[in-house]
Design an enzyme around this catalytic site. Structure first.
Site, PDB file in Angstrom:
ATOM      1  N   ASP A   1       0.857  -1.183   0.000  1.00 57.01           N
ATOM      2  CA  ASP A   1       0.000   0.000   0.000  1.00 57.01           C
ATOM      3  C   ASP A   1       0.896   1.236   0.000  1.00 57.01           C
ATOM      4  O   ASP A   1       2.097   1.144   0.234  1.00 57.01           O
ATOM      5  CB  ASP A   1      -0.883  -0.021   1.268  1.00 57.01           C
ATOM      6  CG  ASP A   1      -1.756   1.213   1.383  1.00 57.01           C
ATOM      7  OD1 ASP A   1      -2.357   1.611   0.368  1.00 57.01           O
ATOM      8  OD2 ASP A   1      -1.840   1.804   2.487  1.00 57.01           O
TER       9      ASP A   1
ATOM     10  N   CYS B   1     -11.187   2.697  -0.717  1.00 52.39           N
ATOM     11  CA  CYS B   1      -9.966   3.253  -0.136  1.00 52.39           C
ATOM     12  C   CYS B   1      -9.608   2.416   1.087  1.00 52.39           C
ATOM     13  O   CYS B   1     -10.503   1.977   1.825  1.00 52.39           O
ATOM     14  CB  CYS B   1     -10.185   4.706   0.268  1.00 52.39           C
ATOM     15  SG  CYS B   1      -8.735   5.443   1.046  1.00 52.39           S
TER      16      CYS B   1
HETATM   17  N1  DGL Z   1      -4.047   3.768   0.199  1.00 50.35           N
HETATM   18  C1  DGL Z   1      -4.707   4.781  -0.578  1.00 50.35           C
HETATM   19  C2  DGL Z   1      -5.903   4.158  -1.325  1.00 50.35           C
HETATM   20  O1  DGL Z   1      -6.435   3.144  -0.921  1.00 50.35           O
HETATM   21  C3  DGL Z   1      -5.172   5.939   0.278  1.00 50.35           C
HETATM   22  C4  DGL Z   1      -4.058   6.805   0.811  1.00 50.35           C
HETATM   23  C5  DGL Z   1      -3.260   7.496  -0.284  1.00 50.35           C
HETATM   24  O2  DGL Z   1      -3.765   8.435  -0.933  1.00 50.35           O
HETATM   25  O3  DGL Z   1      -2.139   7.081  -0.511  1.00 50.35           O
HETATM   26  O4  DGL Z   1      -6.299   4.687  -2.334  1.00 50.35           O
END
Ligand code: DGL
Length: 272
Positions: free
Chosen positions: A15, A191
């Site tokens: 991530d 998200c």
């Molecule tokens: N991990 C990102 C997503 O799921 C959210 C945080 C980011 O913008 O990096 O889109």
């Protein structure tokens, strides 16, 4: 051809930061025998506002890092990276491991929904701009109207601990009352961070809208996929590893929030 496709090998999860620990946590719950190798790209956080070129570059380098650690399956836990860099990651990984993103399992689920009018999608600017949910759901189920909205304030809000309180409820209400999300029957939490505010989203809709927690959907998909391929680990052998590209104490403190238990972060050197 080198392959990591062995039962005893770990599952790699990555991530943009530590938000993807919600996905890791769901996978751990469903598959307690699996060893997890997590990589959070805290040095480049957030991905939500970055250029596609950068997100592709970071994602490919992280995939290589996970391949070196013999991961049999690589889960792109970040919705922004899943929306933008899936093809590039798949190309670099080739036959060495299985790659999944967090969009397709949700799309598959939506394809089964009959007699429904509209589904809402909320996520980062990058995810919503990619329009990936509308395109992919449209290919599977053209009866379903996809209504999406970028909700960029939610990630920093959650990271700062604003959940289950008045401030977060005001922000959530303000986004969900947007005309763009009118008359939906389902809403996809596209998200990593949003499972933490699932209750507040459900309560905004007075439980009349089906709130889809993609972390849970992805974990079930991973379990099914490994079973089908005969790649489920038979015994828990080795400890999990949680790497970040930029280590701070505050990241380590926040991990409990996303993973529901204390974990130790290690510095994973890709860019240093
Ligand atoms: N991990 C990102 C997503 O799921 C959210 C945080 C980011 O913008 O990096 O889109």
């Amino acid at each position: 051809m080198k392959t990591n496709l062995k039962k005893e090998n770990p599952i790699g999860i990555f991530d943009s930061g530590i938000g993807g620990l919600t996905v890791a946590h769901a996978i751990k719950n469903h598959l307690p025998n699996e060893q997890l190798i997590y990589f959070g790209d805290t040095a480049h956080l957030p991905y939500g506002d970055k250029e596609p070129y950068s997100i592709k570059h970071y994602s490919v380098e992280i995939a290589k890092f996970l391949l070196e650690r013999k991961c049999k399956l690589i889960v792109i836990a970040c919705h922004t990276a899943s929306s933008i860099a899936y093809k590039e990651v798949k190309r670099i990984v080739g036959e060495q491991a299985i790659v999944i993103n967090v969009v397709d399992p949700v799309v598959k689920l939506m394809a089964k929904i009959e007699k429904s009018k509209a589904v809402g999608v909320i996520g980062t600017k990058g995810t919503i701009k990619s329009d990936v949910y509308r395109k992919k759901i449209g290919e599977e189920n053209n009866q379903l109207l996809v209504k999406s909205l970028a909700t960029p304030l939610l990630c920093p809000m959650i990271e700062e601990g604003f959940i289950n309180d008045k401030i977060s409820q005001t922000v959530i209400d303000s986004y969900l009352s947007d005309e763009k999300l009118s008359e939906i029957e389902h809403i996809i939490l596209a998200c990593t961070h949003y499972p933490l505010i699932k209750k507040q989203i459900s309560s905004y809709y007075k439980d009349q809208v089906n709130v889809i927690d993609s972390a849970e959907v992805v974990a079930l998909h991973v379990a099914q996929l490994l079973k089908e391929k005969g790649l489920l680990s038979e015994a828990k052998l080795l400890p999990h590893h949680f790497y970040v590209s930029d280590y701070t104490k505050s990241f380590e403190k926040s991990t409990r929030f996303f993973f529901k238990e204390k974990i130790k972060l290690e510095k994973g050197s890709i860019w240093s």
